[in-house]
Design a protein around this motif. Structure first.
Motif, mmCIF file in Angstrom:
data_model
loop_
_atom_site.group_PDB
_atom_site.id
_atom_site.type_symbol
_atom_site.label_atom_id
_atom_site.label_comp_id
_atom_site.label_asym_id
_atom_site.label_seq_id
_atom_site.Cartn_x
_atom_site.Cartn_y
_atom_site.Cartn_z
ATOM 1 N N GLU A 111 11.376 17.498 -13.407
ATOM 2 C CA GLU A 111 11.408 16.716 -14.641
ATOM 3 C C GLU A 111 12.788 16.714 -15.287
ATOM 4 O OE1 GLU A 111 8.246 18.587 -16.717
ATOM 5 O OE2 GLU A 111 6.708 17.709 -15.422
ATOM 6 N N THR A 112 13.627 17.691 -14.940
ATOM 7 C CA THR A 112 14.991 17.712 -15.472
ATOM 8 C C THR A 112 16.009 17.176 -14.458
ATOM 9 O OG1 THR A 112 15.140 20.053 -14.813
ATOM 10 C CG2 THR A 112 14.597 19.591 -17.093
ATOM 11 N N GLY A 113 15.523 16.599 -13.366
ATOM 12 C CA GLY A 113 16.404 15.962 -12.392
ATOM 13 C C GLY A 113 17.110 16.916 -11.447
ATOM 14 N N LEU A 114 16.578 18.131 -11.302
ATOM 15 C CA LEU A 114 17.240 19.132 -10.470
ATOM 16 C C LEU A 114 16.522 19.377 -9.144
ATOM 17 C CD1 LEU A 114 18.096 21.699 -13.292
ATOM 18 C CD2 LEU A 114 19.646 20.040 -12.216
ATOM 19 N N ALA A 115 15.393 18.717 -8.931
ATOM 20 C CA ALA A 115 14.641 18.865 -7.685
ATOM 21 C C ALA A 115 14.133 17.505 -7.246
ATOM 22 C CB ALA A 115 13.479 19.836 -7.865
ATOM 23 N N SER A 116 13.915 17.364 -5.943
ATOM 24 C CA SER A 116 13.520 16.069 -5.381
ATOM 25 C C SER A 116 12.044 15.764 -5.549
ATOM 26 C CB SER A 116 13.876 16.023 -3.893
ATOM 27 O OG SER A 116 13.140 17.003 -3.161
ATOM 28 N N GLN A 117 11.223 16.791 -5.839
ATOM 29 C CA GLN A 117 9.783 16.578 -5.996
ATOM 30 C C GLN A 117 9.232 17.667 -6.913
ATOM 31 O OE1 GLN A 117 9.122 16.825 -1.702
ATOM 32 N NE2 GLN A 117 7.999 18.743 -1.960
ATOM 33 N N PRO A 118 8.068 17.413 -7.518
ATOM 34 C CA PRO A 118 7.550 18.348 -8.523
ATOM 35 C C PRO A 118 6.737 19.503 -7.958
ATOM 36 C CG PRO A 118 6.183 16.394 -8.455
ATOM 37 C CD PRO A 118 7.315 16.146 -7.505
ATOM 38 N N TYR A 130 19.067 20.091 -6.350
ATOM 39 C CA TYR A 130 20.332 19.397 -6.582
ATOM 40 C C TYR A 130 21.259 20.276 -7.417
ATOM 41 C CZ TYR A 130 17.356 15.445 -5.254
ATOM 42 O OH TYR A 130 16.490 14.606 -4.600
ATOM 43 N N GLY A 131 22.229 20.904 -6.753
ATOM 44 C CA GLY A 131 23.205 21.722 -7.455
ATOM 45 C C GLY A 131 22.672 23.042 -7.946
ATOM 46 N N VAL A 132 21.481 23.439 -7.496
ATOM 47 C CA VAL A 132 20.801 24.634 -7.998
ATOM 48 C C VAL A 132 20.421 25.530 -6.823
ATOM 49 C CG1 VAL A 132 18.797 25.513 -9.246
ATOM 50 C CG2 VAL A 132 19.832 23.342 -9.925
ATOM 51 N N ARG A 133 20.614 26.830 -6.996
ATOM 52 C CA ARG A 133 20.116 27.796 -6.027
ATOM 53 C C ARG A 133 19.263 28.817 -6.768
ATOM 54 N NH1 ARG A 133 20.615 29.419 -0.765
ATOM 55 N NH2 ARG A 133 20.435 31.660 -0.394
ATOM 56 N N LEU A 246 16.261 25.027 -18.790
ATOM 57 C CA LEU A 246 16.849 24.487 -17.561
ATOM 58 C C LEU A 246 17.842 23.367 -17.886
ATOM 59 C CD1 LEU A 246 13.730 24.372 -15.215
ATOM 60 C CD2 LEU A 246 15.604 26.031 -15.196
ATOM 61 N N ARG A 247 17.507 22.540 -18.878
ATOM 62 C CA ARG A 247 18.462 21.498 -19.285
ATOM 63 C C ARG A 247 19.754 22.128 -19.813
ATOM 64 N NH1 ARG A 247 13.747 18.321 -21.093
ATOM 65 N NH2 ARG A 247 13.763 19.448 -23.085
ATOM 66 N N ARG A 248 19.620 23.180 -20.582
ATOM 67 C CA ARG A 248 20.813 23.842 -21.107
ATOM 68 C C ARG A 248 21.626 24.481 -19.965
ATOM 69 N NH1 ARG A 248 18.656 27.852 -25.404
ATOM 70 N NH2 ARG A 248 20.838 28.548 -25.305
ATOM 71 N N GLY A 249 20.940 25.083 -19.012
ATOM 72 C CA GLY A 249 21.640 25.650 -17.867
ATOM 73 C C GLY A 249 22.357 24.588 -17.066
ATOM 74 N N ALA A 250 21.679 23.458 -16.854
ATOM 75 C CA ALA A 250 22.301 22.354 -16.105
ATOM 76 C C ALA A 250 23.507 21.809 -16.847
ATOM 77 C CB ALA A 250 21.277 21.250 -15.870
ATOM 78 N N GLY A 251 23.411 21.704 -18.169
ATOM 79 C CA GLY A 251 24.547 21.230 -18.953
ATOM 80 C C GLY A 251 25.725 22.177 -18.877
ATOM 81 N N LEU A 255 26.027 19.834 -14.550
ATOM 82 C CA LEU A 255 25.132 19.009 -13.732
ATOM 83 C C LEU A 255 24.505 17.876 -14.531
ATOM 84 C CD1 LEU A 255 23.315 21.835 -11.724
ATOM 85 C CD2 LEU A 255 25.149 20.327 -10.916
ATOM 86 N N ARG A 256 24.783 17.832 -15.850
ATOM 87 C CA ARG A 256 24.215 16.774 -16.690
ATOM 88 C C ARG A 256 25.325 16.143 -17.508
ATOM 89 N NH1 ARG A 256 18.696 16.885 -17.436
ATOM 90 N NH2 ARG A 256 18.933 15.838 -19.417
#
Length: 256
Positions: A111-118, A130-133, A246-251, A255-256
């Motif tokens: 939902e935050t755009g970091l994975a290809s499927q839910p 995507y950009g996450v380990r 997760l959005r804050r981590g991606a930012g 990644l955002r």
């Protein structure tokens, strides 16, 4: 004549400490992690869980080995949990896959755009990050989801090497739970990031910047409650709270 460091056998408690520092890639690290047998209690438990399966998984061939990290080797964001679940990652062979915690985490990542499927059901299900380990301080399923301090410390060199290999691209880490936070602090300090004094305290929404001791960029460390069944059921952690951290981590990771 140079001396070659002695490698420990996989069932030697010194195996991670001797093996991890010489591994040159994340792929090599993942293979080494999967062969580790350094903690007798954890080896016995993960293999017992594979023998005494839950009825719902009676037809599964359990992984029943240490579960390596998952995600690209050039990730900008790392997510650190606790350990595999006995009938989740210990069954599927992929971290946070096949258990309620993983259901919550991967839905939030999607939902935050970091994975290809839910959803994450098994290795080879097509899921990409995507950009996450995602990784853990303890790679074997522990009884009662409670590794001992000695088991955490024995496993620590794997996490330390993983973060060192990720360091050229890593910009932020999200620690899911107090155990992950406390396990991470000495690893991050040993990998070349500066911890503020006093040491930062875990909390959901905690955020601290760690400067680089030498060349390279600093690192953002963020805290979030672990998406355990109990935390999600009681509302201690809601899906929106998880998505927000997760959005804050991606930012912070760019990644955002």
């Amino acid at each position: 004549m140079p001396v070659t460091p002695r490698r420990a056998a996989p069932d030697d408690p010194g195996h991670p400490a001797r093996t991890a520092p010489v591994l040159a890639s994340v792929d090599a690290l993942d293979r080494a992690v999967a062969g580790c047998r350094a903690c007798p209690r954890l080896v016995a438990w993960r293999e017992e869980a594979a023998r005494v399966r839950r009825a719902a998984f009676a037809d599964w061939e359990y992984w029943a080995r240490p579960v390596p990290g998952f995600g690209p080797p050039d990730a900008a964001l790392a997510i650190v949990g606790l350990a595999p679940a006995a009938h989740g990652g210990n069954r599927t062979g992929r971290i946070f896959t096949g258990d309620p915690s993983g259901d919550a985490l991967y839905a939030a990542l999607y939902e935050t755009g970091l994975a290809s499927q839910p959803t994450a059901t098994h290795r080879g299900d097509g899921l990409e990050l995507y950009g996450v380990r995602i990784t853990v301080p303890v790679h074997c399923a522990p009884p009662g989801n409670r590794p001992t301090t000695a088991e955490r410390d024995t496993c620590r060199p794997w996490l330390a090497r993983e973060l060192r290999l990720l360091r050229p691209t890593l910009r932020a880490v999200v620690a899911l739970g107090a155990f992950a936070w406390q396990a991470l602090l000495p690893v991050l300090a040993g990998t070349g990031w500066q911890l503020p004094r006093p040491r930062p305290v875990f909390g959901h929404g905690a955020e601290v910047f760690l400067g680089a001791e030498a060349e390279g960029r600093g690192l953002w460390l963020l805290g979030g409650y672990h998406p355990s069944r109990r935390n999600m059921f009681t509302g201690t952690l809601t899906p929106e709270m998880l998505r927000e951290v997760l959005r804050r981590g991606a930012g912070a990771a760019g990644l955002r």
